[in-house]
Each structure stands twice: as C-alpha cells, then as structure tokens.
Design a protein around this motif. Structure first.
Motif, short mmCIF file in Angstrom:
data_model
loop_
_atom_site.label_atom_id
_atom_site.label_comp_id
_atom_site.label_asym_id
_atom_site.label_seq_id
_atom_site.Cartn_x
_atom_site.Cartn_y
_atom_site.Cartn_z
N ALA A 118 0.83 -1.21 0.00
CA ALA A 118 0.00 0.00 0.00
C ALA A 118 0.86 1.26 0.00
CB ALA A 118 -0.92 -0.02 1.22
N GLU A 119 1.88 1.23 0.82
CA GLU A 119 2.75 2.41 0.96
C GLU A 119 3.50 2.67 -0.36
OE1 GLU A 119 6.97 2.39 3.12
OE2 GLU A 119 5.34 1.65 4.36
N GLY A 120 3.93 1.60 -0.98
CA GLY A 120 4.66 1.73 -2.25
C GLY A 120 3.76 2.24 -3.37
N ARG A 124 1.18 4.07 -3.07
CA ARG A 124 0.96 5.50 -2.78
C ARG A 124 2.17 6.32 -3.23
NH1 ARG A 124 -3.18 8.54 0.48
NH2 ARG A 124 -2.22 10.59 0.48
#
Lengths: 448, 526
Positions: free
Chosen positions: B371-373, B375
């Motif tokens: 998810a962080e990547g 984003r």
C-alpha cells in the motif's frame, strides 16, 4: 524511505522538487479530487516484500506448487513444442521486451522485425497481407469473420465444426451485433463437411485445418468452391506449424486465413502464450477491413535504406475512433517477432521436417492406442489424416476423467476430456515413439 | 598517431576528462541491416528438428503442400546476428528516458519479475493440466484478483482480457449482457464517451453494436456536463470515461456524471488507463462506478513488448459479477479451482485464462510495493509531472491548454501552436529531432483537438535529473526551431535510418505489407 523502483521517492528529493515547483506538498496536486471520493485510509494490502530476496522466496513458494508434466498429451489449442534457444534470446532482449509505441525512426529495428514477421508468415501462408499479431487465435477468427461480413455486407456465417466450444463462445459474443451464426458440427451423427449447402445470403464459411479434433478434412477444397459459387468468402483457421507439409489454405481457395502463432516458438505459459494472425490477398476490398496495424516497407531519402511505417492508417480506430474498423491497441507484437525468429531458424526444410514428424507420430499414436483393449480412435479408421490432436474413446467401464486420474498417478497428463467417453490427445515433435509406447502400456493396465 | 609512452610525462590538462556536455551526444546503432530475405543462403539451416523413421501418412488430394515455403535458409549465428542488430536499432524503455510516450505510462519493469515467468514452473504449464498440479499459478491469479479488488474497490475481477482495449470490449460485453438480462437490451443502444478517452472507448462499443456519443471538452477541457445532460436518456446503456483524461486534468464533477447516468438507468464504466497517479488516492468504486479496467502493462509495470502481449483486468460490482467471462477462480479454503459453470457469463473472451506471464509479473510488482509503495508511485508520478510542467513551460513556443491555474495529475497534453506559428515547425518534426538525443516523443492520438500536441507522462520511474535532461532536450530543439529550423525539419540525423518517402504507404498500388508483395510490386531486391 525511498523504494528501489522509484528514484524520487526519497523525502529529501521530494522536498527539493516541491520547492522548485513552488508547491507546499503533493496534496496540492490532488486539489481537484473531491474529498468525498478520496480514500481516507491506506489500501488494505499485504505488507510489501521490499527486498528482492524476500520477493523471490515468496514467489518460489508459490511456483513450487506448480508441477509441469514430464510426459503430457495435452494440446487442444495450446501446444508444447521445442522452443529454439535463439528465439528466447531475441524475445528476452531488453530493447524488444521494453519497447512500445516508438516512432519508425528510433524503433527502426522493431518495425523491421515485425515487417519481417509479416513477410515470413506471408511465405508460409502464400498470402501478401499479414497483420501485426492480434491477441490470440480466438480474436483472429472473430475479426476475420467480421472482416468477411463487412466485405460482403451479408449477415449469415456458417461455421463448420468441430470447433473448440470456447472459441465458439468467443465468436458468438463477438459477431453477434452484425451476424447470425450457424454451426454445423461434422462430429455429430455422421454429418460430413462435404454435405454443406451454402446459401446466397452467407457472408463466410469458416472451417479449421486441422479442425478441433485434429482432422484435416478432405472436403476443404470443395467447401472453398461451394462458398465462392455464391459469393461468400472462405475463411480458414489453421495451425501454422503444419504448413511445411500441409497445403496453405490460400492454395485451395481461402480468402482469409487466421489462427494462433503460439506453436511457432512461444511457451505455453498456462495458456498465456497466444497471439493471433490474420492474412489475406493484397486486394483493397480485404485490406481495408483489417482493424490491426499493417506495417509496410518504403525507401528513405538515402539510397539503399529501408524504412517501415503503417499501411493505410486511416482504416484504424487510432485515426478514426468509432469510424475505424473494430479497434486497435496493444496486442501481442513481441510474440510475432519471436515467431519470425522461429520461422527464420526453421527455414523451408525445418518446417517440412517438423510437419512430417508430427504427422507420422500422430498416425503412430492413433494406431498404437487403437490397438489397446477398451480404447478406440474414432477418426483413425476411415482414412482421415490427423495432425497433432486426435480423439481417443474409452469403451470400457472407466470414464475419460477416471482414465486421466489414473494416468496422472503414473506421471502422465492425459488428453483434454471432451465427454464421458472421449478425450482429445495430442503429440508433437517433442514426443518419441517410446513416449507413445509408454502411454499405450499404461492404458493397457488402466483403461478397463 | 602513435600512443604516448607510459613513461612520457603528460600535462595535467591532457589527463583531465572533460565534463559531459549538457545535452547527450547520442547516436543509435546504424547497421544498414539487410532484410532477412536478402540473407538467404541456400543450404544453410538454423536449427535441426527431431525426425522419425515412422511412415508419414499421405495427405488427401489438394491438401499436400506442393512447393516448400520460400523462407530464407540461414545458419543459426546469422539469424541471431540479424536480430541482435535489429534489437540495437530499437530504443526500449530500459535504454531511454521514455517520458515522451504520454497515455502509455512507460515505467520500469523490474527484472526480477521476468525471472518468475521464465521459470519452467510457469512457462511450461499447460492450461488444461489437472488442477492439483497448478495450485501455485491459480493461487497467484486468485491473490492478484484480491489485490485489484482492493485497489479498485470492486467486488470481482476477471484477469482474462488480453489488453486494456480487450478489457474495454469485455466491459461493454458485460454491459450488454446486464441490460439484456433486465429486458432492456433492445432499448439501451447508446454508449457515451469523451473525446479525450482512448480511441478504443469509441471503437469497442461501436464494434459491439452500440451507437456512440462523444462528449467534447468544454472551454476548460472538462468533458461538457451540459452535453452529457442532453445525451442521457432511456437509450443510454453506459458511460465510458477515463479520469484524469489524456490531458492529465482530473474532472472534479465525476460523481455528478455518474449520478446523471445512473439516474436514467445506465451503467458507468471507468477506463483506468490513467490510474497511475491516483493509486490509493481515489478508487473507481468510491466515485460510484459499476465497472472499471486496468492496463497491467501500464499501471502495474509489465513490460510493453513492442506493443504486447499486454494484459488487462476487468473489475465489476457484485451486480455485474454474474456476467464476468468464464471461468472464474474460486478458493474453498484449501484448494483453488476454475469455475466454468456460470450460466449468465458472457462466455469466453480469449483462450484459457489470460496473459498469465504478465499476470504473474503484475502480482510480483504489487507485492514488492504494498500500500505504501503504491501510494509512493502515485505521488511521485504527479510530483514528477508537475515538476516537468514547470520546466517545459519555461520553453518558448509551448503552452498548456485548458484548466488554467489547475494542477495536472500524472500527465499533460501541451501545444506547440505558437512555435508552429512562429517557425512553421510541426510537433511531429520536433519528435523526430528529439530522437536524435536518445529519447522518444509522441504527439497524441488523432484527431488533434489540441493544436500541434505533445503528451508527456513522466511516471515514477524517472529521477529529477532525468526530467531535467528531457526538458533540456525539448528546450534545445525548440531553440533550433527558431534559429535553424532546417535542422529540425530534416531530422532524424542520429538514428538508424533517415527520413522516409512514405507516401506509398497510402497507395494500394505500392504499399507492401510483405516481401512477397514488395517483390511483386517493386520488382525484387533494391
């Protein structure tokens, strides 16, 4: 923290770039997205496998649950052939693997390789126009039939079977707005392709060579005559790897030829290796109906240089949106380049030899299995010639599925189950006589 | 000139390597490579195949090939060398700053992902193998569907479409089946799209039998909502729209568009070809859409392969799920299986289950990012785009039409209208000159609604230095257009070939799609 795939993800670099733009944060760029449709939480995804080592371990764990067969007799539209190492060396070249929509100047090599693919296929098919590959053989057949419909302005399509039921499903969905489809399945009730009557409202007669059951129907030339007698087009789906020995459909009257080039040097990849070809004569009435890209060769301002570009671009939806022919977009070009390498490596002799080997092994396999008690080979007795695929019938107490399960226990993938009693088996040049004898020996034990 | 002796003293100035020039001195390989047929050498061959002493059956009359196919005869090293040279004459993404191919999301395809699909445990799987022997690939596909469900907000996903365009057609087919199942198949015969969507959004519904209505942009570049109000009605089957459109402008009234279409009983279908800049920011479902599709070779990094194989994914709400292509992949907690028993399905859209190698690559890419990547992908791509905009707009002769004062998302469509008026140089010619500096440039889809268009999409894969380099190349070419336009008009100068005489491509008397046709029309080798 920066991610290795994303150069500018480091916070310091981002701050420097924001300052250069005069923006306070990335949020400024999203100002046009209303709050009501913003996702106000992180996506709920598994924790990232940031290190390559972790990713490899994860993927290896998944891949280890796949077991490619040591000995397999599966075909039915996806074929295991030997893939020469040079084909993959070229297909894996980073320049080809990662190129996309470059102009003819900076992507000259890509244009030449695809034009050469068209040309090599043209020699195999004995036709002057071959498209840059579409998605797969199903799509190629669907588009070929719609091309025939546009060229003749008629509604009715006659499909002479047997045809893969999955392909029929695609065809019926794809041609539905403009065509009524009538399927005449030669595998039923003693009906023969030679019995076909073609009405004057028919746009196209479609048949496959070899057909879904592997048979090369002797009525093919006759069907071409019947179709042409009423002004219908004769559309033939074929397996291109057979054409070193089997006559090109154009030679017995096909107007449009289509199929899948997966057998020409593309790995099976669980069915993901498909790419479709469509070929016609160089007649404007047919050429203008292609939705696909067609690359052509032209001179440049320098003597002795070849350039390549799009032929008759204004056919396409790229130029004309809904006024174009069907649609064109990213399809399966690299598979075309690889098939071109395959044909160049094989040459005329290689294509003849592989065709002969497959014909001979298919005949041997049919004969050998027919000799097994409780097994019959329906298409072998009547003098029909099969290529690669052939139907096997289990006449004992075990169903085709049960036989397959027992074969699997012996490390053999049997054929595709067609019915309670029938399965479609397949051999190619990678099989040996000993492989077929082993199958027969195991069937003698289990097909009771 | 003889080499200086290692013992001869050199001055410090002679030993200094000069700094690189601001613009790259590039020259692509120029091999003057013959056509493969010109390399024919009778008697040579490239590969041996197994031969057998078993008898070859006699083919029926008319079905035996009379003459061998006129393929070239070449030894293996010659085939290899020919194609290696052609590869060198191709500018793949791995070699260049490919931000000039707007709308296509040219990004880095991680090399490790290629290793998974070359593994025989993917490459050598037959699609009809017993399910027990392919649990790993089925698990990958099932998990990928799960990831795309979360990324889109939708309920089910088909991974079968062969590309984005194939996914658009698949979605149109499902729209047709949905209305037919409700008894409104005949009545709903219109599909609405916008001028700045991919041409397939117009062409696929036309192929499926729909009347196509195209919304033109309003003065600010947003699809005209008044035109939409006028277009919707009982005949509306669906709206096909992308957001942001190919101009990079996000339409803030998208929910209102969806409400208008739902209000008359139509469906809303989101083309997410431009999803890269909004991953994790906003989702198709959040704006009320019923269907959407992704291009896995764009947003999810699978390589573009000279124009495919690509891979598409069609995502739908549960109301549309019964119509998905068959088979779907199901999991009972222990075992993955293919479910072909789906009576309302639109049926098959391609052989087997999709472009599996690309599905595996897309899965691995998402798993590496999380998810962080994702984003970071979205935010970096819009940051890169807005940074590039600020650099490009400093160049004389270029402008950014529409939505003045608004930000763009992940790409922008510029105009060289002023430069063209000042110098006579066209956008296309700028592109040919740009290639002299080792990079690619594209104008836009036809018709050119923006005059002399240029569409740039930097994605997350390029660094600040890459963006600076690209902008410096554009600036240098624009300066040439003003100072020495002939240099631009006669480009390319550093490529594998020179300008083509390509009028014959439009003439049925001269076009040549194959070597056979070329020999027939032009009369043999040049």
């Amino acid at each position: 923290m920066g991610h290795p795939y994303i150069p500018n993800s480091d916070p310091e670099i981002r701050a420097r770039m924001l300052a250069a733009i005069g923006a306070s944060s990335v949020e400024e760029f999203y100002a046009d997205i209303p709050d009501a449709i913003r996702l106000h939480r992180p996506l709920d995804l598994p924790a990232p496998l940031r290190s390559e080592a972790e990713l490899v371990r994860h993927m290896d764990r998944l891949l280890s649950r796949n077991k490619p067969a040591e000995l397999s007799f599966l075909g039915a539209g996806c074929y295991r052939h030997h893939v020469p190492a040079v084909v993959e060396e070229v297909g894996n070249r980073s320049e080809f693997l990662t190129a996309y929509a470059g102009e003819p100047y900076e992507d000259h090599g890509r244009f030449q390789a695809l034009w050469e693919y068209q040309s090599l296929m043209g020699e195999l098919l004995e036709l002057d126009v071959v498209n840059v590959p579409t998605y797969d053989g199903f799509q190629a057949a669907g588009t070929a039939l719609r091309m025939a419909g546009r060229a003749t302005r008629r509604r009715r399509l006659l499909i002479v079977g047997p045809v893969d039921p999955d392909k029929l499903s695609k065809l019926e969905d794809f041609v539905r707005p403009d065509h009524d489809v009538e399927v005449l399945d030669g595998s039923h009730d003693g009906w023969q392709a030679a019995d076909l009557v073609v009405g004057a409202d028919v746009a196209a007669v479609y048949i496959e060579a070899p057909n879904y059951h592997g048979v090369l129907d002797p009525a093919l030339p006759l069907l071409a005559e019947r179709a042409h007698a009423v002004g219908a087009l004769f559309v033939v789906g074929c397996n291109p790897i057979s054409l070193g020995v089997v006559a090109s459909p154009a030679s017995y009257g096909a107007d449009i030829v289509c199929g899948d080039i997966q057998p020409l040097g593309i790995r099976m990849s669980f069915g993901g290796g498909a790419a479709g070809f469509i070929a016609t004569r160089d007649e404007q009435r047919l050429v203008r109906e292609f939705p696909s890209r067609l690359f052509g060769v032209v001179p440049t301002v320098v003597e002795g240089e070849y350039g390549f570009g799009d032929v008759y671009y204004d056919r396409t939806s790229f130029a004309l949106r809904e006024q174009g022919k069907e649609w064109v977009g990213t399809a399966a070009a690299l598979n075309g380049i690889m098939a071109g390498v395959y044909l160049a490596l094989m040459g005329p002799r290689g294509m003849r030899e592989i065709g002969e080997t497959i014909l001979a092994l298919t005949a041997y396999a049919q004969e050998r299995l027919a000799a097994v008690p409780s097994v019959s080979v329906p298409n072998a007795g009547s003098g029909l010639v099969s290529f690669a695929d052939f139907v096997v019938r289990f006449t004992g107490s075990r169903t085709a599925s049960e036989v397959n399960a027992l074969l699997l226990e012996q490390g053999i993938q049997g054929g595709k189950v067609l019915s309670e009693t029938d399965a479609l088996f397949c051999v190619t040049e990678i099989h040996t006589r000993e492989d077929i004898d082993r199958l027969a020996a195991v069937l003698e034990e289990i097909a009771k | 000139m003889s080499a200086p002796s290692p013992h001869t003293p050199v001055s410090p100035a002679d030993a200094r390597i000069a700094p690189k020039p601001r613009l790259r001195r590039f020259h692509q390989a120029r091999w003057d490579e013959p056509l493969i047929f010109e390399l024919d050498s009778p008697g040579e061959r490239g590969v041996e195949v197994p031969i057998t002493d078993l008898p070859v059956p006699t083919l029926p009359a008319g079905l035996a090939r009379a003459a061998a196919p006129a393929l070239p005869e070449m030894s293996q090293p010659h085939v290899l060398r020919h194609y290696m040279r052609l590869s060198q004459e191709t500018l793949g993404v791995d070699l260049n700053v490919d931000i000039g191919q707007g709308t296509c999301t040219m990004k880095y395809s991680p090399k490790v992902n290629d290793s998974f699909v070359r593994d025989p445990r993917i490459a050598e799987l037959h699609p009809l193998q017993d399910e027990g022997t392919v649990q790993g690939v089925l698990e990958i596909l099932y998990r990928l569907e799960g990831l795309l469900k979360e990324i889109s907000g939708m309920d089910r996903v088909s991974l079968q479409p062969g590309s984005g365009s194939s996914a658009i057609y698949t979605n149109v087919s499902m729209i047709r089946a949905y209305h037919a199942a409700r008894g409104e198949g005949e009545q709903r015969d219109e599909i609405i799209t916008t001028q700045f969507s991919h041409p397939t959004n117009a062409a696929a519904p036309k192929t499926a039998g729909y009347k196509v209505i195209t919304l033109m942009p309003d003065a600010d570049g947003y699809p005209d909502i008044e035109a939409l109000r006028a277009a919707v009605g009982p005949r509306t089957a669906a709206l096909l729209i992308t957001n942001p459109e190919d101009t990079g402008i996000f339409n803030p009234r998208i929910e209102e568009f969806v409400r208008l279409v739902h209000g008359v009983g139509g469906l809303c279908c989101y083309d997410q070809a431009n999803a890269n800049g909004i991953l994790g920011i906003t989702r198709a479902r959040d704006a009320g859409f019923d269907l959407c599709h992704f291009n896995l070779h764009k947003t999810f990094s699978t390589p573009h392969m000279c124009g495919g194989p690509a891979a598409g994914a069609s995502a739908v709400t549960s109301a549309l799920a019964p119509f998905l292509p068959r088979p779907t992949i199901e999991f009972d907690g222990a075992r993955y299986r293919l479910d072909d028993d789906r009576p309302e399905s639109i049926g098959k859209i391609r052989p087997f289950y999709g472009v599996v190698p690309n599905l595996v690559r897309a899965y691995a890419w998402i798993m590496a990012l999380g998810a962080e990547g994702l984003r970071a992908v979205a935010e970096t791509s819009v940051l890169n785009n807005n940074y590039l905009i600020s650099k490009v707009l400093e160049i004389e002769g270029v402008s950014l039409p529409y939505a003045r004062g608004r930000r763009r998302v992940e790409q922008a469509r510029y105009s060289w209208e002023k430069l063209n008026a000042d110098t006579g140089v066209h956008s296309e010619q700028i592109g040919y000159r740009v290639s002299d500096f080792g990079t690619h440039y594209w104008t836009s889809h036809h018709p050119y609604l923006v005059p002399e268009p240029m569409t740039l999409e930097p994605t997350e894969s390029y660094s600040q230095a890459d963006l600076d380099e690209y902008a410096a190349i554009l600036a240098a070419v624009a300066r040439e257009a003003y100072e020495d336009p002939e240099v631009v008009r006669t480009a390319p100068h550093n490529g594998p070939i020179h300008q083509m005489r390509d009028a014959s491509l439009e003439d049925p008397g001269t076009w040549a799609v194959t070597w056979r046709a070329y020999r027939r029309k032009v009369g043999g080798a040049a």
